[in-house]
Scaffold this motif. Structure first.
Motif, PDB file in Angstrom:
ATOM      1  N   ASP A  78       0.963  -1.387  -0.148  1.00 41.18           N
ATOM      2  CA  ASP A  78       0.105   0.148   0.029  1.00 41.18           C
ATOM      3  C   ASP A  78       0.942   1.151  -0.013  1.00 41.18           C
ATOM      4  O   ASP A  78       1.591   1.451   0.800  1.00 41.18           O
ATOM      5  N   PRO A  79       0.940   1.994  -0.932  1.00 44.16           N
ATOM      6  CA  PRO A  79       1.892   3.143  -1.181  1.00 44.16           C
ATOM      7  C   PRO A  79       1.746   4.133   0.000  1.00 44.16           C
ATOM      8  O   PRO A  79       2.585   4.708   0.643  1.00 44.16           O
ATOM      9  N   MET A  80       0.272   4.314   0.273  1.00 45.54           N
ATOM     10  CA  MET A  80       0.095   5.387   1.388  1.00 45.54           C
ATOM     11  C   MET A  80       0.676   4.776   2.883  1.00 45.54           C
ATOM     12  O   MET A  80       1.144   5.622   3.685  1.00 45.54           O
ATOM     13  N   ARG A  81       0.431   3.404   3.062  1.00 40.44           N
ATOM     14  CA  ARG A  81       1.119   3.017   4.293  1.00 40.44           C
ATOM     15  C   ARG A  81       2.635   2.921   4.240  1.00 40.44           C
ATOM     16  O   ARG A  81       3.230   3.401   5.072  1.00 40.44           O
ATOM     17  N   SER A  82       3.078   2.878   3.016  1.00 43.69           N
ATOM     18  CA  SER A  82       4.638   3.000   2.821  1.00 43.69           C
ATOM     19  C   SER A  82       5.223   4.155   3.236  1.00 43.69           C
ATOM     20  O   SER A  82       6.064   4.350   4.082  1.00 43.69           O
ATOM     21  N   ARG A  83       4.594   5.338   2.825  1.00 46.69           N
ATOM     22  CA  ARG A  83       4.997   6.496   2.956  1.00 46.69           C
ATOM     23  C   ARG A  83       4.783   6.983   4.519  1.00 46.69           C
ATOM     24  O   ARG A  83       5.483   7.617   4.955  1.00 46.69           O
ATOM     25  N   VAL A  94       7.890   6.606  -6.348  1.00 46.29           N
ATOM     26  CA  VAL A  94       7.845   5.479  -7.498  1.00 46.29           C
ATOM     27  C   VAL A  94       8.736   4.523  -6.758  1.00 46.29           C
ATOM     28  O   VAL A  94       8.623   3.207  -6.979  1.00 46.29           O
ATOM     29  N   LEU A  95      10.025   5.001  -6.740  1.00 49.44           N
ATOM     30  CA  LEU A  95      10.877   3.860  -5.948  1.00 49.44           C
ATOM     31  C   LEU A  95      10.601   3.026  -4.888  1.00 49.44           C
ATOM     32  O   LEU A  95      10.813   1.755  -4.725  1.00 49.44           O
ATOM     33  N   GLU A 136       9.949  -0.672  -6.199  1.00 54.28           N
ATOM     34  CA  GLU A 136      11.134  -1.364  -5.975  1.00 54.28           C
ATOM     35  C   GLU A 136      11.092  -2.306  -5.003  1.00 54.28           C
ATOM     36  O   GLU A 136      10.798  -2.081  -3.915  1.00 54.28           O
ATOM     37  N   PRO A 137      11.278  -3.750  -5.272  1.00 55.89           N
ATOM     38  CA  PRO A 137      11.184  -4.643  -4.247  1.00 55.89           C
ATOM     39  C   PRO A 137      12.244  -4.632  -3.233  1.00 55.89           C
ATOM     40  O   PRO A 137      13.498  -4.044  -3.609  1.00 55.89           O
ATOM     41  N   GLY A 138      11.767  -4.633  -1.988  1.00 60.60           N
ATOM     42  CA  GLY A 138      12.865  -4.157  -0.681  1.00 60.60           C
ATOM     43  C   GLY A 138      13.168  -2.772  -0.533  1.00 60.60           C
ATOM     44  O   GLY A 138      14.013  -2.601   0.567  1.00 60.60           O
ATOM     45  N   ALA A 139      12.587  -1.860  -1.220  1.00 62.75           N
ATOM     46  CA  ALA A 139      13.204  -0.613  -1.128  1.00 62.75           C
ATOM     47  C   ALA A 139      12.687   0.139   0.251  1.00 62.75           C
ATOM     48  O   ALA A 139      13.361   0.727   0.773  1.00 62.75           O
ATOM     49  N   LEU A 140      11.494  -0.248   0.472  1.00 65.17           N
ATOM     50  CA  LEU A 140      11.064   0.353   1.609  1.00 65.17           C
ATOM     51  C   LEU A 140      11.609   0.080   2.839  1.00 65.17           C
ATOM     52  O   LEU A 140      11.933   0.687   3.714  1.00 65.17           O
TER      53      LEU A 140
END
Length: 256
Positions: A3-8, A212-213, A217-221
């Motif tokens: 989830d991009p929002m959760r990631s940020r 976007v990264l 990107e796998p493992g980026a977070l």
């Protein structure tokens, strides 16, 4: 897919949550009480309050926005911690109209000092709400991070203005009324009678890395989270952090 929002969101809060959780664990051990009383000034919809309540603590959130408090109530209910979260309408200046003086093991003052008329008074009020041995978690906008962000966006005149402005503002369109250096925040904490336990830079890299990264990107977070955690305690990075976190500790006894 993540989830991009959760990631940020995790990038914005991970360092502070870990530091705060460790401080509360030490406080619980010192007092023999697993359920602590926490005051979250300007706590909004519960980004910190609800996770702390999930850990078993009792959290009072003071916020001037009825909409934020409504969202807090709903969020706490959805998380099953409505009995441990109380929202009251108020602000830092009139804190003791709605909160108990000397009644809390920890006080969170996150995103508040930027907007109050007198930051020193805001910190003093937060400290006055602490029990002996309690901890203050102070999070505020960093000057260096704003200067760097404006410069990297090509707004060099605004970057210079923020650098020279006494409140760290880059112009009339700046939505943040005031920013701080690490020295300014630690001086406020020490001026209110606390010992500075730790200083951390928050969002040192997160706001500069293309979303976007992180999202694709796998493992980026996970890698970026680890990088943020590693840089947070290094003074060299405090001057470029988007936010600064100071943990203040009272000089009294640590018992109940």
């Amino acid at each position: 897919m993540s989830d991009p929002m959760r990631s940020r969101a995790s990038l914005r809060t991970a360092v502070v949550r870990e530091v705060l959780q460790d401080a509360l664990e030490r406080r619980a051990e010192a007092t023999g009480r697993q359920a602590l009383d926490v005051l979250d000034t300007g706590g909004g919809s519960g980004n910190f309050a609800v996770p702390l309540a999930r850990l078993g603590h009792r959290v009072t959130v003071v916020d001037p926005s009825p909409n934020a408090l409504f969202a807090l109530e709903r969020r706490a209910a959805e998380a099953g911690v409505a009995d441990r979260v109380q929202g009251v309408q108020g602000d830092a200046r009139g804190l003791f109209d709605v909160a108990e003086r000397g009644g809390y093991d920890a006080v969170l003052c996150h995103g508040v000092l930027e907007y109050v008329d007198d930051p020193a008074e805001g910190v003093r009020n937060a400290v006055a709400a602490l029990r002996p041995g309690g901890v203050l978690s102070l999070l505020a906008a960093g000057l260096g991070g704003a200067v760097l962000a404006r410069a990297l966006a090509g707004h060099f005149t605004e970057a210079r203005q923020a650098l020279d402005d006494p409140n760290g503002r880059w112009g009339t369109g700046d939505p943040v009324p005031r920013r701080f250096t690490a020295d300014q925040l630690t001086a406020l904490v020490e001026g209110a009678g606390l010992r500075v336990g730790a200083v951390h830079g928050v969002r040192v890299f997160a706001d500069l890395v293309p979303g976007v990264l992180v999202d694709t990107e796998p493992g980026a977070l996970d890698a970026l989270l680890k990088l943020e955690a590693a840089a947070a305690e290094l003074a060299a990075f405090h001057s470029v952090a988007t936010q600064l976190h100071v943990l203040g500790e009272t000089r009294g006894t640590s018992g109940a």
